[in-house]
Structures are given as C-alpha cells and as structure tokens.
Design a protein around this motif. Structure first.
Motif, PDB file in Angstrom:
ATOM      1  N   ALA A  10      10.102  -3.789  -4.548  1.00 55.07           N
ATOM      2  CA  ALA A  10       9.910  -2.772  -3.518  1.00 55.07           C
ATOM      3  C   ALA A  10       9.339  -3.390  -2.253  1.00 55.07           C
ATOM      4  CB  ALA A  10       8.985  -1.670  -4.026  1.00 55.07           C
ATOM      5  N   ASP A  11       9.569  -2.702  -1.143  1.00 55.04           N
ATOM      6  CA  ASP A  11       8.971  -3.079   0.139  1.00 55.04           C
ATOM      7  C   ASP A  11       7.749  -2.211   0.443  1.00 55.04           C
ATOM      8  OD1 ASP A  11      11.067  -5.006   0.945  1.00 55.04           O
ATOM      9  OD2 ASP A  11      12.333  -3.219   0.981  1.00 55.04           O
ATOM     10  N   ILE A  12       7.781  -0.968  -0.033  1.00 58.36           N
ATOM     11  CA  ILE A  12       6.686  -0.023   0.161  1.00 58.36           C
ATOM     12  C   ILE A  12       6.463   0.716  -1.151  1.00 58.36           C
ATOM     13  CG2 ILE A  12       5.874   2.000   1.454  1.00 58.36           C
ATOM     14  CD1 ILE A  12       7.777   1.212   3.706  1.00 58.36           C
ATOM     15  N   VAL A  13       5.208   0.912  -1.510  1.00 60.59           N
ATOM     16  CA  VAL A  13       4.861   1.688  -2.711  1.00 60.59           C
ATOM     17  C   VAL A  13       3.889   2.780  -2.283  1.00 60.59           C
ATOM     18  CG1 VAL A  13       3.938   1.643  -5.041  1.00 60.59           C
ATOM     19  CG2 VAL A  13       5.158  -0.356  -4.154  1.00 60.59           C
ATOM     20  N   ILE A  14       4.205   4.028  -2.649  1.00 58.36           N
ATOM     21  CA  ILE A  14       3.405   5.185  -2.242  1.00 58.36           C
ATOM     22  C   ILE A  14       2.890   5.894  -3.487  1.00 58.36           C
ATOM     23  CG2 ILE A  14       3.425   7.391  -1.003  1.00 58.36           C
ATOM     24  CD1 ILE A  14       5.690   6.281   0.698  1.00 58.36           C
ATOM     25  N   ALA A  15       1.606   6.201  -3.486  1.00 57.37           N
ATOM     26  CA  ALA A  15       1.004   6.911  -4.612  1.00 57.37           C
ATOM     27  C   ALA A  15       1.353   8.390  -4.550  1.00 57.37           C
ATOM     28  CB  ALA A  15      -0.506   6.720  -4.602  1.00 57.37           C
ATOM     29  N   ASP A  16       1.771   8.928  -5.672  1.00 59.16           N
ATOM     30  CA  ASP A  16       2.037  10.358  -5.790  1.00 59.16           C
ATOM     31  C   ASP A  16       0.777  11.036  -6.315  1.00 59.16           C
ATOM     32  OD1 ASP A  16       2.899  12.911  -6.352  1.00 59.16           O
ATOM     33  OD2 ASP A  16       4.092  12.325  -8.100  1.00 59.16           O
ATOM     34  N   ARG A  17       0.133  11.820  -5.462  1.00 57.35           N
ATOM     35  CA  ARG A  17      -1.120  12.472  -5.848  1.00 57.35           C
ATOM     36  C   ARG A  17      -0.903  13.616  -6.829  1.00 57.35           C
ATOM     37  NH1 ARG A  17      -3.018  14.249  -0.099  1.00 57.35           N
ATOM     38  NH2 ARG A  17      -0.754  14.642  -0.049  1.00 57.35           N
ATOM     39  N   LEU A  42      -0.156  -0.419  -7.254  1.00 56.90           N
ATOM     40  CA  LEU A  42       0.571  -0.291  -5.988  1.00 56.90           C
ATOM     41  C   LEU A  42       1.177  -1.623  -5.560  1.00 56.90           C
ATOM     42  CD1 LEU A  42      -1.735   1.921  -3.700  1.00 56.90           C
ATOM     43  CD2 LEU A  42       0.455   2.570  -4.680  1.00 56.90           C
ATOM     44  N   VAL A  43       0.446  -2.679  -5.791  1.00 60.66           N
ATOM     45  CA  VAL A  43       0.852  -3.995  -5.295  1.00 60.66           C
ATOM     46  C   VAL A  43       1.920  -4.635  -6.170  1.00 60.66           C
ATOM     47  CG1 VAL A  43       0.023  -6.354  -4.924  1.00 60.66           C
ATOM     48  CG2 VAL A  43      -1.321  -4.408  -4.089  1.00 60.66           C
ATOM     49  N   THR A  44       1.880  -4.382  -7.469  1.00 56.79           N
ATOM     50  CA  THR A  44       2.757  -5.069  -8.419  1.00 56.79           C
ATOM     51  C   THR A  44       4.248  -4.997  -8.064  1.00 56.79           C
ATOM     52  OG1 THR A  44       1.177  -4.831 -10.227  1.00 56.79           O
ATOM     53  CG2 THR A  44       3.487  -5.178 -10.823  1.00 56.79           C
ATOM     54  N   PRO A  45       4.810  -3.814  -7.733  1.00 55.29           N
ATOM     55  CA  PRO A  45       6.244  -3.780  -7.401  1.00 55.29           C
ATOM     56  C   PRO A  45       6.609  -4.663  -6.208  1.00 55.29           C
ATOM     57  CG  PRO A  45       5.436  -1.568  -7.827  1.00 55.29           C
ATOM     58  CD  PRO A  45       4.236  -2.452  -7.749  1.00 55.29           C
ATOM     59  N   ILE A  46       5.675  -4.834  -5.280  1.00 56.17           N
ATOM     60  CA  ILE A  46       5.942  -5.695  -4.120  1.00 56.17           C
ATOM     61  C   ILE A  46       5.852  -7.159  -4.535  1.00 56.17           C
ATOM     62  CG2 ILE A  46       5.177  -6.339  -1.801  1.00 56.17           C
ATOM     63  CD1 ILE A  46       4.160  -3.506  -1.437  1.00 56.17           C
ATOM     64  N   VAL A  47       4.838  -7.493  -5.305  1.00 56.75           N
ATOM     65  CA  VAL A  47       4.676  -8.873  -5.768  1.00 56.75           C
ATOM     66  C   VAL A  47       5.887  -9.312  -6.581  1.00 56.75           C
ATOM     67  CG1 VAL A  47       3.303 -10.394  -7.234  1.00 56.75           C
ATOM     68  CG2 VAL A  47       2.158  -8.756  -5.743  1.00 56.75           C
ATOM     69  N   GLU A  48       6.412  -8.396  -7.393  1.00 52.49           N
ATOM     70  CA  GLU A  48       7.566  -8.721  -8.231  1.00 52.49           C
ATOM     71  C   GLU A  48       8.888  -8.630  -7.485  1.00 52.49           C
ATOM     72  OE1 GLU A  48       7.255  -6.114 -11.558  1.00 52.49           O
ATOM     73  OE2 GLU A  48       5.584  -7.213 -12.477  1.00 52.49           O
ATOM     74  N   GLY A  49       8.848  -8.233  -6.210  1.00 47.99           N
ATOM     75  CA  GLY A  49      10.060  -8.193  -5.398  1.00 47.99           C
ATOM     76  C   GLY A  49      10.925  -6.980  -5.615  1.00 47.99           C
ATOM     77  N   ILE A  80       0.514  -8.617   1.966  1.00 46.45           N
ATOM     78  CA  ILE A  80       0.618  -7.214   1.572  1.00 46.45           C
ATOM     79  C   ILE A  80      -0.582  -6.471   2.158  1.00 46.45           C
ATOM     80  CG2 ILE A  80       0.651  -5.569  -0.353  1.00 46.45           C
ATOM     81  CD1 ILE A  80       1.817  -7.781  -2.097  1.00 46.45           C
ATOM     82  N   VAL A  81      -0.331  -5.294   2.699  1.00 40.46           N
ATOM     83  CA  VAL A  81      -1.416  -4.461   3.231  1.00 40.46           C
ATOM     84  C   VAL A  81      -1.458  -3.164   2.437  1.00 40.46           C
ATOM     85  CG1 VAL A  81      -2.305  -3.187   5.218  1.00 40.46           C
ATOM     86  CG2 VAL A  81      -1.268  -5.445   5.546  1.00 40.46           C
ATOM     87  N   VAL A  82      -2.625  -2.870   1.871  1.00 48.03           N
ATOM     88  CA  VAL A  82      -2.845  -1.623   1.135  1.00 48.03           C
ATOM     89  C   VAL A  82      -3.712  -0.719   1.991  1.00 48.03           C
ATOM     90  CG1 VAL A  82      -3.860  -0.556  -0.914  1.00 48.03           C
ATOM     91  CG2 VAL A  82      -2.650  -2.740  -1.111  1.00 48.03           C
ATOM     92  N   ASN A  83      -3.332   0.543   2.095  1.00 52.62           N
ATOM     93  CA  ASN A  83      -4.126   1.505   2.862  1.00 52.62           C
ATOM     94  C   ASN A  83      -4.733   2.529   1.905  1.00 52.62           C
ATOM     95  OD1 ASN A  83      -4.547   2.519   5.885  1.00 52.62           O
ATOM     96  ND2 ASN A  83      -4.293   4.307   4.585  1.00 52.62           N
ATOM     97  N   THR A  84      -6.053   2.682   1.967  1.00 54.73           N
ATOM     98  CA  THR A  84      -6.735   3.718   1.211  1.00 54.73           C
ATOM     99  C   THR A  84      -7.563   4.533   2.194  1.00 54.73           C
ATOM    100  OG1 THR A  84      -8.162   4.158  -0.698  1.00 54.73           O
ATOM    101  CG2 THR A  84      -8.673   2.202   0.633  1.00 54.73           C
ATOM    102  N   SER A 116       1.006  11.374   1.191  1.00 50.48           N
ATOM    103  CA  SER A 116      -0.021  10.516   0.605  1.00 50.48           C
ATOM    104  C   SER A 116      -0.278   9.299   1.487  1.00 50.48           C
ATOM    105  CB  SER A 116       0.418  10.051  -0.792  1.00 50.48           C
ATOM    106  OG  SER A 116      -0.473   9.083  -1.302  1.00 50.48           O
ATOM    107  N   GLY A 117      -1.563   9.012   1.725  1.00 52.71           N
ATOM    108  CA  GLY A 117      -1.930   7.852   2.534  1.00 52.71           C
ATOM    109  C   GLY A 117      -2.318   6.646   1.713  1.00 52.71           C
ATOM    110  N   PHE A 118      -2.239   6.748   0.387  1.00 52.70           N
ATOM    111  CA  PHE A 118      -2.567   5.640  -0.508  1.00 52.70           C
ATOM    112  C   PHE A 118      -1.290   4.846  -0.742  1.00 52.70           C
ATOM    113  CE2 PHE A 118      -4.246   4.425  -4.958  1.00 52.70           C
ATOM    114  CZ  PHE A 118      -4.917   3.332  -4.437  1.00 52.70           C
ATOM    115  N   ARG A 119      -1.162   3.723  -0.023  1.00 47.75           N
ATOM    116  CA  ARG A 119       0.117   3.007   0.015  1.00 47.75           C
ATOM    117  C   ARG A 119      -0.074   1.503   0.078  1.00 47.75           C
ATOM    118  NH1 ARG A 119       3.720   6.364   4.400  1.00 47.75           N
ATOM    119  NH2 ARG A 119       3.298   8.449   3.593  1.00 47.75           N
ATOM    120  N   ALA A 120       0.999   0.794  -0.263  1.00 51.97           N
ATOM    121  CA  ALA A 120       1.045  -0.658  -0.105  1.00 51.97           C
ATOM    122  C   ALA A 120       2.320  -1.021   0.646  1.00 51.97           C
ATOM    123  CB  ALA A 120       1.012  -1.351  -1.468  1.00 51.97           C
TER     124      ALA A 120
END
Length: 357
Positions: free
Chosen positions: A112-119, A103-110, A85-89, A155-159
C-alpha cells in the motif's frame, strides 16, 4: 527505514503524555521511529510536556493555522529529516497509538501507499445517530469522488509512504483528510484500511464548532475536489439538466405558436432561454475546468520532481543496489510507469528517465 509519527497539538498538555507513552518505539521492518510535535499555537505547556517526554522534533506555529496547514508543515519537516513513512495521529489521544505498527506494515511490505484506520464509527458510543449517519454519507460521497471503498474517510489516523506524499498537494485550509483521499484515489495510489477501536473521548473537537459547520466545510472541500478531478460530474450534469429544462418550455411555446397562441406564452420562451443560457455557461465552464485540469497535472508533475530533488527518491527497499545510480534510475523508471496511469496527455512516455544521487 525511518518512520516519523507526527502529532498535531493545540493545548494538549493533559492528554499528550498518554499519546507519547503509547507510541511504539520499535516497529518490525523499521530502523528508526521519530516523534514530531506540531504545536499549532498552543498557550499551555504542550511543548514543555513533549520535551519532558524526550521529543526532539518540533514544528511551532505562533498562532493557530488549522489542521491542514499543520499536516502540510509536519510532512515537510519529516521528509526533510529523512522520513520514509509519515504516520499522523492526534494529540487528544483519540486514536490507539499501539496500532501504529499495523498502519505501517502494509507500506513496509510494499502492499500500500496509504493506510487509513477505520474507527468503526457505527460503534462509537459518544457519536449521536445523526453524526453516525453523516459520517457514513460523507464517506460514500468521498468514495464516489475517489473511486475507493473506504469505510471511514474522515479518520485522521493514517500512514503515508514517501512516494504518496510526493504526489499529494494540500490546498484546503480546513481538513486534509477527505482531500488527500480524493487526490490519492484519482492518482491511482494504493489505499488500505484497517479496523481500530478508538479510545474514550477526552474533549470536544476543536476543528469545528458544531456538526453543521463540519458538514458545510467538508462539503466545500469535497465539491472543490470534484471540480478539480471530476468537473464533468458537477458541471456536466448541471449543464445537461439545464439544457433539458430549457428545451421543454421551448417545445411548449413552439406548439402554442403553431396553434396561433404564441403571444400568450412568452413566459415559456423567457424561462427556456434562461435555462439554455445557464446550460451553455455550465458547458463552457466545463471546458475551462478541463483545460485547468490539464494545467494542474503539468504543475503537479513539476512539484513531484522538485520534491524528488529536495528530499530524494523513495528508498522503499533495503537492497544496497537501490542506492546506486543504477538503482535510483530503476526507481525513476518505476515512478514514470506509475505516472502513465493518470497522465492524460501521455507526457510520461516522452520523458527521459534520470537518477538523482
């Protein structure tokens, strides 16, 4: 499971310590958390400060290459060092790094493929009313192109999961944010959004000089993505409207011609001809764009296979069986099934699956 948190930096020696100190070193379901600094031509002590805080992974640009190139180079480095998993901040401490686990949890749990923070841009105090409006409009346009419902497309805060990064290809030189959403949406990747609260502003953006430049470059990136994935939206409508605009003066000229007054209305014939020619050219370009789209799908399929060979298949499970040839073959079958959703030629049905150990 290994997570790489990449931090693009350009002269961030002042704010970088705040970022590094707030990045969690332990995340549920994750075995390792690594920090990667992407120094995009800094002239201050950004790299030295990072080393003082124990960072061991660096991508160094001798000159400023831009955010999109920094993201692409960081992803390449992370994947080559075993990232799942790659997280961008960001190095200016805009984002709340303590929410990386969310951000990472939905990917770890299967899920989501991408998680984006809503500012939640409507609540950011230092954003002007005009900027808030443009952020909202921009997100709606991106959602239209990607067929998504994301509240904050910029938003650039993503996983990103490893599988998602295999399927995304950055071609813009400005910002990867909107382009990756449009690609992910059209490739039917699962995207989630989580609300966050941003940190107080530390400096002005270095990505663009003013909001007008940002709007112009973002508009170009969105238009390019439309032409790549939905050429009929632009060229089809443009060609249809021009054909309609050309037929109206033709009909007008024909009516006057029947009345014996055609000689005084040649301008309608000229304007109608110009519009019809423009419409036909738009439709011809649409055919060419569609053929190029087919070629792009084939090339991206090859790139994805190359990445699988270079970095390995996506091990999103702790099941030891997944590491066996049979497990890898099962992952290959899953990838093939995923491709059939967006493969316009149906090539995925004719390919043989094979595992890479």
């Amino acid at each position: 499971m290994k997570v790489f948190v990449q931090v693009p930096c350009l002269n961030e020696e002042t704010t970088l310590p705040l970022v590094l100190e707030s990045i969690p070193r332990e995340i549920p379901g994750v075995d390792e958390v690594e920090i990667l600094i992407i120094d995009d031509g800094s002239t201050d002590r950004t790299v030295e400060v990072a080393k003082e805080h124990g960072v061991k992974h660096f991508v160094l640009h001798s000159r400023n290459m831009g955010l999109a190139r920094s993201f692409r180079d960081g992803v390449d480095y992370a994947l080559s060092h075993g990232a799942d998993i790659v997280v961008n901040t960001d190095g200016d401490n805009q984002y709340p790094q303590d929410r990386i686990a969310d951000l990472v949890t939905p990917i770890v749990e299967g899920r989501a493929d991408i998680v984006i923070a809503d500012r939640q841009t409507s609540q950011i105090a230092h954003f002007s009313h005009f900027k808030k409006l443009m952020q909202n409009v921009g997100s709606k346009v991106v959602n239209l192109a990607a067929e998504t419902k994301l509240p904050d497309a910029a938003s650039g805060f993503r996983a990103y999961s490893k599988a998602a990064l295999y399927r995304l290809n950055i071609v813009t030189q400005f910002s990867y944010c909107m382009e990756t959403i449009i690609q992910a949406g059209n490739k039917r990747l699962r995207i989630e959004s989580i609300p966050v609260t941003t940190n107080p502003k530390t400096r002005e953006s270095r990505l663009f000089k003013n909001i007008w430049q940002h709007m112009f470059k973002s508009g170009l990136a969105i238009t390019r993505s439309f032409l790549m994935f939905k050429p009929y939206v632009i060229l089809g409508w443009l060609g249809g409207l021009m054909m309609l605009a050309g037929l109206i003066p033709f009909i007008r000229f024909f009516i006057f011609w029947l009345q014996g007054e055609g000689a005084g209305n040649i301008q309608s014939l000229i304007f109608g001809s110009a519009m019809l020619v423009g419409g036909l050219l738009s439709l011809a370009l649409l055919v060419i764009a569609d053929l190029l789209r087919t070629n792009r799908v084939l090339i991206e399929d090859q790139l994805e296979r190359i990445k699988e060979i270079q970095y390995g298949l996506d091990p999103m499970t702790d099941d030891p069986k997944a590491r066996t040839p049979e497990g890898l073959m099962e992952q290959r079958r899953a990838l093939e099934a995923h491709r059939t959703e967006t493969d316009p030629l149906g090539l995925a049905h004719n390919r043989q699956t094979e595992g890479h150990s």
